[in-house]
Scaffold this motif. Structure first.
Motif, PDB file in Angstrom:
ATOM      1  N   VAL A 113      -5.298  22.111 -66.470  1.00 57.38           N
ATOM      2  CA  VAL A 113      -6.402  21.484 -67.325  1.00 57.38           C
ATOM      3  C   VAL A 113      -7.734  22.460 -67.435  1.00 57.38           C
TER       4      VAL A 113
ATOM      5  N   ASP B  21     -14.345  17.047 -58.819  1.00 60.88           N
ATOM      6  CA  ASP B  21     -13.053  16.994 -59.136  1.00 60.88           C
ATOM      7  C   ASP B  21     -12.736  17.136 -58.175  1.00 60.88           C
ATOM      8  N   GLU B  22     -12.246  18.704 -58.327  1.00 58.22           N
ATOM      9  CA  GLU B  22     -11.160  19.740 -56.739  1.00 58.22           C
ATOM     10  C   GLU B  22     -12.284  20.790 -56.239  1.00 58.22           C
TER      11      GLU B  22
ATOM     12  N   GLN C 194      -6.729  12.446 -68.662  1.00 60.48           N
ATOM     13  CA  GLN C 194      -8.305  12.625 -68.050  1.00 60.48           C
ATOM     14  C   GLN C 194      -9.291  13.508 -68.429  1.00 60.48           C
ATOM     15  N   TRP C 195      -8.165  14.654 -67.068  1.00 59.52           N
ATOM     16  CA  TRP C 195      -8.858  15.655 -67.204  1.00 59.52           C
ATOM     17  C   TRP C 195      -8.659  16.355 -67.954  1.00 59.52           C
ATOM     18  N   ARG C 196      -7.638  16.643 -69.136  1.00 53.07           N
ATOM     19  CA  ARG C 196      -6.915  17.349 -69.634  1.00 53.07           C
ATOM     20  C   ARG C 196      -8.376  17.368 -70.941  1.00 53.07           C
TER      21      ARG C 196
ATOM     22  N   ILE D 120     -12.853  19.128 -66.114  1.00 52.94           N
ATOM     23  CA  ILE D 120     -13.377  18.886 -64.785  1.00 52.94           C
ATOM     24  C   ILE D 120     -14.227  19.968 -63.827  1.00 52.94           C
TER      25      ILE D 120
ATOM     26  N   HIS E 199      -4.860  10.185 -63.444  1.00 49.31           N
ATOM     27  CA  HIS E 199      -6.461  10.983 -64.666  1.00 49.31           C
ATOM     28  C   HIS E 199      -5.993  12.455 -64.671  1.00 49.31           C
ATOM     29  N   TYR E 200      -4.777  12.962 -65.036  1.00 50.16           N
ATOM     30  CA  TYR E 200      -4.407  13.935 -65.529  1.00 50.16           C
ATOM     31  C   TYR E 200      -4.715  14.386 -66.866  1.00 50.16           C
TER      32      TYR E 200
END
Length: 266
Positions: free
Chosen positions: A242, A160-161, A115-117, A121, A112-113
């Motif tokens: 990200v 996401d975070e 996609q995050w970039r 997020i 998923h990293y």
């Protein structure tokens, strides 16, 4: 399977201090094309942690060899290295604990990293706060119950975070990442002398910014400071960088700082 003190196995002694007290440290490295990214920095992080935790680990050459050899078996992945004080008695005393344990493992790189970039997020504010303790601040030690609770609450949200404050209410980090924000040509990141993890990518970004035309400041600020930010980014050794698109009712579209840093964070 885990590579524990040079042997492939799946068990630790029940009296290992990593189990009994979380007595140890760790680092998590990205594997790219069979190599450990930031290998020297990861080893130095472990050395500094062992020194501050008074863990008498000495077989650094062996650990270096194991990390390199293990990474060569993978095109990409996540290499985790744990150093425990080793086995000891029932109580807190470290007397007689002279044989630290090293443990290495590899897992898949999170998909998923990427996609995050691409999309950016979303953040939420964690209700869990980090305790302030200058003796442990900055270290990636094995006492991670705060992060476990933070992640548990994050899993109950759509974000996401999670932004994380310390017990005095200062912005500190995210659940598994460090935090930067930009106001004009000035970049800010939380001070980590009382709580939080001083991540390797954070250190790399600070070094990069200090050599650039950007102004960078390590600060103690409340979450309200993000209301006037032009851009927010997160980083860790795996992402490695990200952009943040939204937090509560605030959104960001600028990627000026992200685009400057991205080539330096691979």
């Amino acid at each position: 399977m885990f590579l524990i003190n040079g042997a492939w196995q799946e068990t630790l002694p029940a009296n290992d201090r990593a189990i009994q007290f979380g007595d140890g440290c760790f680092t998590t490295a990205r594997i790219c094309d069979g190599e450990v990214c930031l290998l020297v920095a990861h080893l130095e992080r472990l050395k500094q942690a062992c020194e501050r935790l008074l863990i008498p680990f000495s077989v650094w050459a062996e650990l270096n060899t194991e990390m390199v050899a293990l990474a060569q078996e993978y095109r990409e992945g996540v290499l985790k290295v744990i150093i425990s004080r080793g086995s000891g008695g029932r109580g807190y005393s470290t007397a007689g604990c002279t044989a630290p344990t090293r443990l290495l493992s590899v897992s898949p790189l999170p998909t998923h990293y990427a996609q995050w970039r691409e999309r950016g997020i979303t953040l939420t504010l964690s209700p869990i706060r980090l305790g302030r303790n200058p003796s442990l601040a900055g270290l990636k030690h094995l006492n991670r119950l705060e992060q476990v609770l933070i992640r548990s609450h994050l899993d109950q949200s759509d974000a996401d975070e999670a932004l994380v404050l310390d017990s005095d209410g200062w912005l500190t980090e995210c659940c598994a990442a460090n935090l930067f924000w930009r106001k004009g040509r000035v970049v800010f990141t939380p001070r980590l002398d009382q709580a939080g993890v001083n991540g390797l990518m954070r250190q790399r970004i600070l070094s990069c910014l200090q050599r650039s035309a950007w102004q960078v400041n390590e600060v103690s600020e409340t979450v309200a400071t993000l209301d006037t930010a032009d851009e927010v980014i997160l980083c860790n050794a795996l992402m490695p960088l990200v952009p943040v698109g939204a937090f509560e009712n605030r959104t960001w579209v600028s990627r000026e700082l992200y685009q400057f840093l991205a080539p330096h964070c691979e």
